[in-house]
Design a protein around this motif. Structure first.
Motif, mmCIF file in Angstrom:
data_model
loop_
_atom_site.group_PDB
_atom_site.id
_atom_site.type_symbol
_atom_site.label_atom_id
_atom_site.label_comp_id
_atom_site.label_asym_id
_atom_site.label_seq_id
_atom_site.Cartn_x
_atom_site.Cartn_y
_atom_site.Cartn_z
ATOM 1 N N ALA A 237 0.823 -1.213 0.000
ATOM 2 C CA ALA A 237 0.000 0.000 0.000
ATOM 3 C C ALA A 237 0.858 1.265 0.000
ATOM 4 O O ALA A 237 0.400 2.333 0.423
ATOM 5 N N ASP A 238 2.082 1.148 -0.492
ATOM 6 C CA ASP A 238 3.002 2.288 -0.523
ATOM 7 C C ASP A 238 2.494 3.322 -1.529
ATOM 8 O O ASP A 238 2.411 3.046 -2.728
ATOM 9 N N SER B 154 -1.315 -4.821 9.085
ATOM 10 C CA SER B 154 -0.522 -5.339 7.973
ATOM 11 C C SER B 154 0.068 -6.685 8.373
ATOM 12 O O SER B 154 0.182 -7.002 9.559
ATOM 13 N N THR B 155 0.444 -7.455 7.367
ATOM 14 C CA THR B 155 1.079 -8.748 7.590
ATOM 15 C C THR B 155 2.284 -8.868 6.671
ATOM 16 O O THR B 155 2.506 -8.016 5.804
ATOM 17 N N VAL B 156 3.065 -9.925 6.862
ATOM 18 C CA VAL B 156 4.284 -10.116 6.073
ATOM 19 C C VAL B 156 4.276 -11.484 5.414
ATOM 20 O O VAL B 156 4.058 -12.505 6.086
ATOM 21 N N THR B 157 4.525 -11.476 4.099
ATOM 22 C CA THR B 157 4.733 -12.720 3.370
ATOM 23 C C THR B 157 6.169 -12.740 2.869
ATOM 24 O O THR B 157 6.623 -11.782 2.237
ATOM 25 N N LEU B 158 6.877 -13.824 3.157
ATOM 26 C CA LEU B 158 8.275 -13.952 2.758
ATOM 27 C C LEU B 158 8.377 -14.884 1.556
ATOM 28 O O LEU B 158 7.816 -15.987 1.557
ATOM 29 N N PHE B 159 9.088 -14.421 0.534
ATOM 30 C CA PHE B 159 9.344 -15.232 -0.653
ATOM 31 C C PHE B 159 10.850 -15.478 -0.749
ATOM 32 O O PHE B 159 11.630 -14.526 -0.868
ATOM 33 N N ASP B 160 11.245 -16.753 -0.705
ATOM 34 C CA ASP B 160 12.650 -17.133 -0.811
ATOM 35 C C ASP B 160 12.919 -17.724 -2.187
ATOM 36 O O ASP B 160 12.295 -18.717 -2.597
ATOM 37 N N TYR C 136 10.527 -9.689 1.243
ATOM 38 C CA TYR C 136 9.510 -9.496 2.271
ATOM 39 C C TYR C 136 8.414 -8.582 1.701
ATOM 40 O O TYR C 136 8.638 -7.381 1.524
ATOM 41 N N ARG C 137 7.277 -9.134 1.424
ATOM 42 C CA ARG C 137 6.130 -8.341 0.971
ATOM 43 C C ARG C 137 5.287 -7.967 2.189
ATOM 44 O O ARG C 137 4.784 -8.836 2.893
ATOM 45 N N ILE C 138 5.206 -6.663 2.425
ATOM 46 C CA ILE C 138 4.433 -6.178 3.578
ATOM 47 C C ILE C 138 3.015 -5.898 3.079
ATOM 48 O O ILE C 138 2.756 -4.900 2.408
ATOM 49 N N ASN C 139 2.103 -6.810 3.398
ATOM 50 C CA ASN C 139 0.727 -6.712 2.906
ATOM 51 C C ASN C 139 -0.035 -5.628 3.665
ATOM 52 O O ASN C 139 -0.265 -5.742 4.865
ATOM 53 N N ASN D 186 4.796 -1.662 9.762
ATOM 54 C CA ASN D 186 4.522 -3.021 10.201
ATOM 55 C C ASN D 186 5.482 -3.394 11.335
ATOM 56 O O ASN D 186 6.664 -3.067 11.290
ATOM 57 N N GLN D 187 4.961 -4.091 12.358
ATOM 58 C CA GLN D 187 5.768 -4.438 13.523
ATOM 59 C C GLN D 187 6.012 -5.942 13.653
ATOM 60 O O GLN D 187 6.518 -6.408 14.684
#
Length: 472
Positions: free
Chosen positions: A369-370, A416-422, A435-438, A452-453
């Motif tokens: 949402a930037d 907000s939440t965090v999804t990590l893609f490796d 790190y996608r900060i949803n 996001n915390q």
């Protein structure tokens, strides 16, 4: 950072009085009085139509005779009060005691305080602080001296030098410094700085350097206990409009640097004008006149002259415009072991030819949402975050399909939440962590209160960096 040009405009009031109150002899020439008032004095100049050395003059101010038998055509009335009206007369007398007089009046000027000036901290340690300041000017042209106060106590007075060092301070203690510029009438202009001393053995340094005819600045934190040790260097690039110093003095990255024993540096961008406006920014798009890659290289070289920097463990990260610059550095420099841009992308004017000459470990953070640097890209300006990651994955030889992990929603209040893609590949140095900060906005997770915390971005970045070193 401060401006080296200080322009002071002084206004001198000139009063011309040209009437005669009394004349006893036509043999005496007419004269006028030019009055140049200052703050505590006034200069009288007699303008004569027919100069005559046989004539003497007496000067009266407020009906008090202050000078008699004056032969010169100039006189200074001293010890006056500022912003006060005075009136008087000058009486001309010849050898036969014939006389004529001319009156005058004036108002002394208001004493103005010395001009503003700027304060620069040179270094802070556990028990000392060193600082300099730019020159303050007296609008009336007089001398300016400086008093130094520590916690409202004068520790030095009437200083002429534009710098001072205070020692014997207590570690990890808050202090306040006031530098008071004063003129001869004790009008003052004060600048102040609040700071906190560091843990014993650590050091914060602020430096200036000239690079390609531009005055550049940077700050850095030196942890304790690194004498004669090879240490990593982590560089953080601020965003547009950012100010490295004093931002560095409160950076959480310094806390990590002390714990993990690496030097942490923050260079300062310059003020530049682009189609987006005039603001402090990195030349990450090749549209400004200066070369920030050269500057950052020069900063690294300067640090390497003072400390044992491990050349195989130099890392760079940045936020927003600093994130753009981080991506740019990866394609223009071979000095970094890994990079970590946040909320920054690659502009289209360099994207077509963008490449990195070797697999480069990449940690990337972007908020969906930037509103400033849009996650989905901006037409004609930069591609989306996901397109840039796909391009990097291909260049690094990574798997096209990442391992996806939904991180715990530790703080529900941040919305907000965090999804990590490796993304992993055959080369251990090709790793990409995204790190996608949803739902997150334009902010650094875990560092800014509005962010996001669920993660601390700086902790995640260092945990990633420490795994990699650059092959020589």
């Amino acid at each position: 950072m401060f401006d080296k040009k200080i322009i002071t405009v002084s206004v001198i009031l000139l009063l011309i009085v040209s009437f005669s109150c009394k004349k006893d002899s036509t043999s005496l020439p007419d004269f006028k009085i030019l009055v140049y008032p200052a703050v505590t004095e006034a200069r009288l100049i007699l303008s004569l139509s027919e100069p005559d050395t046989t004539i003497s003059y007496s000067v009266y101010n407020n009906n008090v005779l202050i000078c008699q038998n004056l032969k010169a055509h100039e006189f200074v009335i001293k010890n006056l009060a500022e912003n006060t009206r005075y009136s008087g007369k000058v009486v001309a007398t010849d050898r036969e005691n014939n006389s004529s007089e001319t009156t005058f009046s004036f108002i002394t000027l208001i004493n103005q305080a010395p001009s503003g000036f700027e304060f620069v901290t040179n270094f802070i340690t556990g028990d000392s602080v060193s600082f300099t300041w730019s020159k303050s000017l007296d609008p009336e042209g007089g001398p300016v001296s400086y008093d130094i106060l520590l916690n409202n106590v004068v520790i030095a007075s009437d200083q002429q030098f534009l710098g001072f060092t205070i020692g014997n301070l207590t570690p990890q203690t808050h202090y306040r410094i006031d530098v008071s510029a004063k003129d001869t009438l004790h009008k003052t202009t004060v600048i102040s700085m609040d700071f906190k001393t560091l843990k014993s053995g650590t050091r914060l340094v602020h430096k200036l350097m000239t690079c390609e005819n531009y005055l550049r600045e940077f700050g850095f934190f030196v942890p304790s206990g690194i004498s004669n040790k090879n240490v990593p260097l982590v560089i953080f690039l601020h965003g547009a409009g950012g100010v490295a110093w004093p931002e560095l003095t409160g950076s959480y990255f310094s806390t990590i640097a002390e714990r993990e024993k690496f030097i942490f540096a923050m260079p300062q961008a310059l003020l530049g004008t682009t189609t987006g406006g005039t603001y402090i920014q990195w030349n990450a798009h090749e549209v400004l006149a200066w070369d920030d890659v050269s500057f950052i290289h020069s900063m690294i070289d300067s640090l390497a002259l003072q400390y044992r920097i491990d050349a195989s463990r130099i890392y760079v990260c940045g936020m927003s415009n600093g994130g753009f610059m981080t991506f740019y550095l990866a394609s223009r420099s071979n000095r970094f072991a890994a990079i970590a841009p946040m909320s920054g992308l690659i502009t289209y004017n360099i994207y077509g030819n963008y490449q990195v000459n070797r697999p480069m470990p990449l940690l990337y953070i972007h908020n969906t949402a930037d509103p400033i640097v849009k996650y989905d890209g901006e037409a004609g300006i930069y591609p989306s975050a996901e397109e840039v990651i796909r391009r990097w994955a291909k260049a690094n030889g990574c798997d096209t399909i990442p391992v996806e992990t939904q991180l715990p929603d530790i703080s529900t209040a941040d919305h907000s939440t965090v999804t990590l893609f490796d993304y992993n590949g055959n080369n251990p140095k090709s790793e990409i962590r995204f790190y996608r900060i949803n739902g997150g906005s334009h902010s650094i997770p875990g560092i800014e209160t509005s962010a996001n915390q669920d993660i601390n971005a700086f902790e995640e970045i260092w945990a990633f960096f420490r795994k990699f070193s650059k092959s020589k």
